[in-house]
Structures are given as structure tokens and as C-alpha cells.
Write a protein that holds these residues in place. Structure first.
Motif, short mmCIF file in Angstrom:
data_model
loop_
_atom_site.label_atom_id
_atom_site.label_comp_id
_atom_site.label_asym_id
_atom_site.label_seq_id
_atom_site.Cartn_x
_atom_site.Cartn_y
_atom_site.Cartn_z
N TYR A 117 0.84 -1.20 0.00
CA TYR A 117 0.00 0.00 0.00
C TYR A 117 0.87 1.25 0.00
O TYR A 117 1.87 1.32 0.72
CB TYR A 117 -0.95 -0.02 1.21
N VAL A 118 0.48 2.21 -0.83
CA VAL A 118 1.17 3.50 -0.91
C VAL A 118 0.14 4.58 -0.65
O VAL A 118 -0.82 4.74 -1.41
CB VAL A 118 1.82 3.72 -2.30
N ALA A 119 0.34 5.32 0.44
CA ALA A 119 -0.51 6.46 0.76
C ALA A 119 0.28 7.73 0.52
O ALA A 119 1.50 7.78 0.75
CB ALA A 119 -1.00 6.40 2.20
N VAL A 120 -0.39 8.78 0.06
CA VAL A 120 0.23 10.07 -0.27
C VAL A 120 -0.56 11.17 0.42
O VAL A 120 -1.80 11.15 0.42
CB VAL A 120 0.23 10.30 -1.79
N SER A 121 0.14 12.12 1.04
CA SER A 121 -0.54 13.20 1.74
C SER A 121 -1.52 13.91 0.82
O SER A 121 -1.25 14.15 -0.35
CB SER A 121 0.48 14.20 2.29
N GLY A 122 -2.69 14.22 1.35
CA GLY A 122 -3.76 14.80 0.55
C GLY A 122 -4.71 13.76 0.00
O GLY A 122 -5.85 14.08 -0.36
N GLY A 123 -4.25 12.51 -0.10
CA GLY A 123 -5.08 11.44 -0.65
C GLY A 123 -5.21 11.55 -2.16
O GLY A 123 -4.97 12.60 -2.76
N ILE A 124 -5.55 10.46 -2.79
CA ILE A 124 -5.76 10.44 -4.25
C ILE A 124 -7.16 10.94 -4.54
O ILE A 124 -8.14 10.49 -3.93
CB ILE A 124 -5.51 9.03 -4.80
N ALA A 125 -7.26 11.88 -5.48
CA ALA A 125 -8.52 12.60 -5.69
C ALA A 125 -9.16 12.25 -7.03
O ALA A 125 -9.65 13.13 -7.75
CB ALA A 125 -8.29 14.11 -5.59
N THR A 126 -9.17 10.97 -7.38
CA THR A 126 -9.90 10.55 -8.56
C THR A 126 -11.41 10.73 -8.31
O THR A 126 -11.85 10.78 -7.15
CB THR A 126 -9.59 9.08 -8.88
N PRO A 127 -12.22 10.81 -9.37
CA PRO A 127 -13.66 11.01 -9.16
C PRO A 127 -14.29 9.82 -8.44
O PRO A 127 -13.95 8.66 -8.70
CB PRO A 127 -14.21 11.13 -10.59
#
Length: 327
Positions: A117-127
Motif C-alpha cells: 500500500y502506498v498512501a500520499v498526503s492529501g489522498g488520491i482525488a480521482t472522481p
């Protein structure tokens, strides 16, 4: 260059965006819940990246992706050990990692476990589709697995200096090193379609994970089942095979018996069908199913509903912010 995104350089093997609680409320229309298979590792990655624990992040299967970050972010890598590297240099898992714009994260083949799992600050913002960003790849619901040169948008970055955290060893899931996993399961709802010897056999036998396993179902190889009288002398509306039953709802985690092949129905599974479900895997054991590779052995331990509830509550506790410490 997109200044608020991630560019996919190599997609890995069926890397997808996932989110919790998944796609809730659409089972009757044939849409599975989806969401991350290993919630424990997923949630800890988000906490380390400074996100709410259920934010949209990446699930990587068996072979991880290569990703270029187009803005300054904090990331975290958890789950299967895919030997992460940042600009070619090894970096630790299970802790916050500051990343500058232009840097590249590479994940390799899973050394232990199966899903990272890869998490990125802000989260992924796909629709969001039908209320969730979780991807059901087989039907392209919510998107599909990552492809080369795709750009994943990110949510707004938090203001101020980030907290850099790590998860101590005691707070991480422990992956099997001997390729054997103990899986907690309950009898039912259709255990009375098997004879008592087969119910006992299921909890005593070793079951091997087949290569034809995925996020829809974990197929198992093991001993043959024998059936109770009600399965051998039933109405024609129940079907011809002893494992057939009139179409009914499948619980998530059901051990679906198709002929003599047990299939554990997991995140992307169908919600109804015409086979019996003699056993059900506890939701707190899903993370172990997620990390089991083909050829690994599952040994089932019988529990009741009360113990299943306690295990789920314990997992909720360990995936809270209290398990992290400052780097």
C-alpha cells in the motif's frame, strides 16, 4: 507537468486506487464493496502520510509500480515488502517519508506478503463513482488498474511542517514466513448441507491457495467434502450437484463451495448465487487472506460470533492513530 499529481511510469501488476469503506449500498445491483483487501496495512499507510485513515490510496499486487511525484508530499509504504526505493535508494517501510517534486518511488516484486500500500498526503482525488473512489477493476467501476503515463490527481496538501511518524513492530501485521496462515472462520450459514465429518475436516485440514485466486475469490485445494442428506435428496429447484442450492445472498467472506472447490468470496465477489456457503471467514482475518500467495497454506480456526466481534474491535483499535510514534 501536473503540479498536484502522481505520474505513473510503470503500472505494476494491477495496481488500483482503493478507499474505505468501499462502495456501500449497491450489492443488490451487482456492485461489490471493493476497497482495500488488507485494511490494516492500508489504514496505517494513510495515518503515516498524514491522512484520515480511510483516504483513497494505492493497493499494489505482487509487483509494485514506479511513480513520479509532481509536487512535494509525504508518503508511506506498508503491507507486503516490495523493497521500496526513492530515486534508486532503499527507503524504509512503515514510516512517513518526505518526498520532493520530481522524485521517483519504485516498488519491486513482493518479497514477503502479496499486497503493498502506498498512501500520499492529501489522498488520491480521482472522481468518486457510486459514492466511492474504490476501483472494481474487472468491471471498470470507479476506474481501472493503473496504466503507463496516467496522472493521478491529489487532494490539497496540509499546511505546515508534517508530523513524521513510524509504526513500531508491535503495531504492524505479522506476515507468515513459513507460508502458513491461521484464518479465523465461523460455521454457517449452510454448514448443515455438509455431514458432520466434513465440517470437522474443514477446520482440521491444510488448504492450499490456488494460482487462480484474486480479489474476487481465493480458490483452495484440499480434501473432498461429503454432504448431508438434505443436499443429496432435495428438490430440483436447488440444482443437480450436492453443492447447488436455490439462489441466495452470499455474505462477504463466505467459503463458497462450487462442486468440490472452496472459494473464499472477498472484496470484489458476487453478492448472490446458487452454491452453498458452509463457512464464513471473519472480517478481521481478511488482511491475512490479502497477504497469502499462491501455494501458501491456510489453516482454519473455528470461532463464534462473539470472538469474531472481539477480533474486529481489536483490529479497529490497532489501526487507530495511537499506534504511531514520532520518527
Amino acid at each position: 507537468m501536473n503540479t498536484h499529481g502522481i505520474t505513473v511510469l510503470k503500472p505494476g501488476l494491477e495496481t488500483t486506487v482503493q478507499e474505505l469503506p468501499g462502495r456501500i449500498g449497491y450489492l443488490e445491483q451487482g456492485f461489490p464493496v471493493s476497497g482495500p483487501f488488507d485494511k490494516w496495512s492500508f489504514r496505517q499507510a494513510n495515518l503515516l502520510a498524514g491522512n484520515p485513515r480511510d483516504s483513497a490510496s494505492l493497493e499494489c499486487q505482487f509487483l509494485g509500480p514506479s511513480l513520479r511525484f509532481d509536487c512535494d508530499v509525504v508518503i508511506a509504504v506498508t503491507g507486503a515488502d516490495m523493497r521500496p526505493k526513492l530515486d534508486g535508494q532503499p527507503v524504509p517501510m512503515w514510516q512517513s517519508l518526505p518526498v520532493a517534486a520530481g522524485q521517483v518511488l519504485e516498488l519491486g516484486a513482493a518479497y514477503t506478503g502479496a499486497r503493498g500500500y502506498v498512501a500520499v498526503s492529501g489522498g488520491i482525488a480521482t472522481p468518486a463513482v457510486l459514492g466511492s473512489r474504490a476501483v472494481f477493476h474487472m468491471a471498470r467501476v470507479g476506474g481501472q488498474a493503473l496504466v503507463k503515463d496516467q496522472v493521478l490527481p491529489l487532494g490539497p496538501q496540509p499546511l505546515g511542517a508534517p508530523d513524521l511518524l513510524m509504526v513500531p513492530e508491535a503495531g504492524r501485521p505479522s506476515f507468515s514466513t513459513d507460508k502458513t496462515w491461521q484464518i479465523e472462520a465461523l460455521a454457517g450459514p449452510n454448514d448443515d448441507w455438509l455431514d458432520s465429518a466434513s465440517v470437522e475436516m474443514f477446520f482440521a485440514a491444510d488448504w492450499s491457495v490456488q494460482a487462480k485466486s484474486n480479489r474476487t475469490g481465493i480458490r483452495l485445494t484440499g480434501p473432498e467434502f461429503s454432504f448431508a442428506g438434505r443436499a443429496l435428496s432435495k428438490g430440483s429447484d436447488h440444482g443437480q450437484d450436492p453443492s447447488n442450492i436455490i439462489d441466495h445472498g452470499y455474505p462477504l467472506g463466505a467459503v463458497n463451495l462450487a462442486g468440490q472447490t472452496p472459494i473464499i468470496l472477498v472484496n470484489d465477489s458476487p453478492s448472490t448465487g446458487g452454491f452453498i456457503n458452509p463457512f464464513t471467514v471473519a472480517s478481521a482475518a481478511f488482511w491475512k487472506l490479502a497477504q497469502a500467495k499462491p501455494g501458501d497454506v491456510l489453516r482454519f480456526r473455528q470461532i463464534d460470533r462473539d470472538e469474531a466481534g472481539r477480533l474486529r474491535a481489536a483490529l479497529e483499535t490497532v489501526t487507530s492513530a495511537g499506534v504511531t510514534v514520532r520518527v
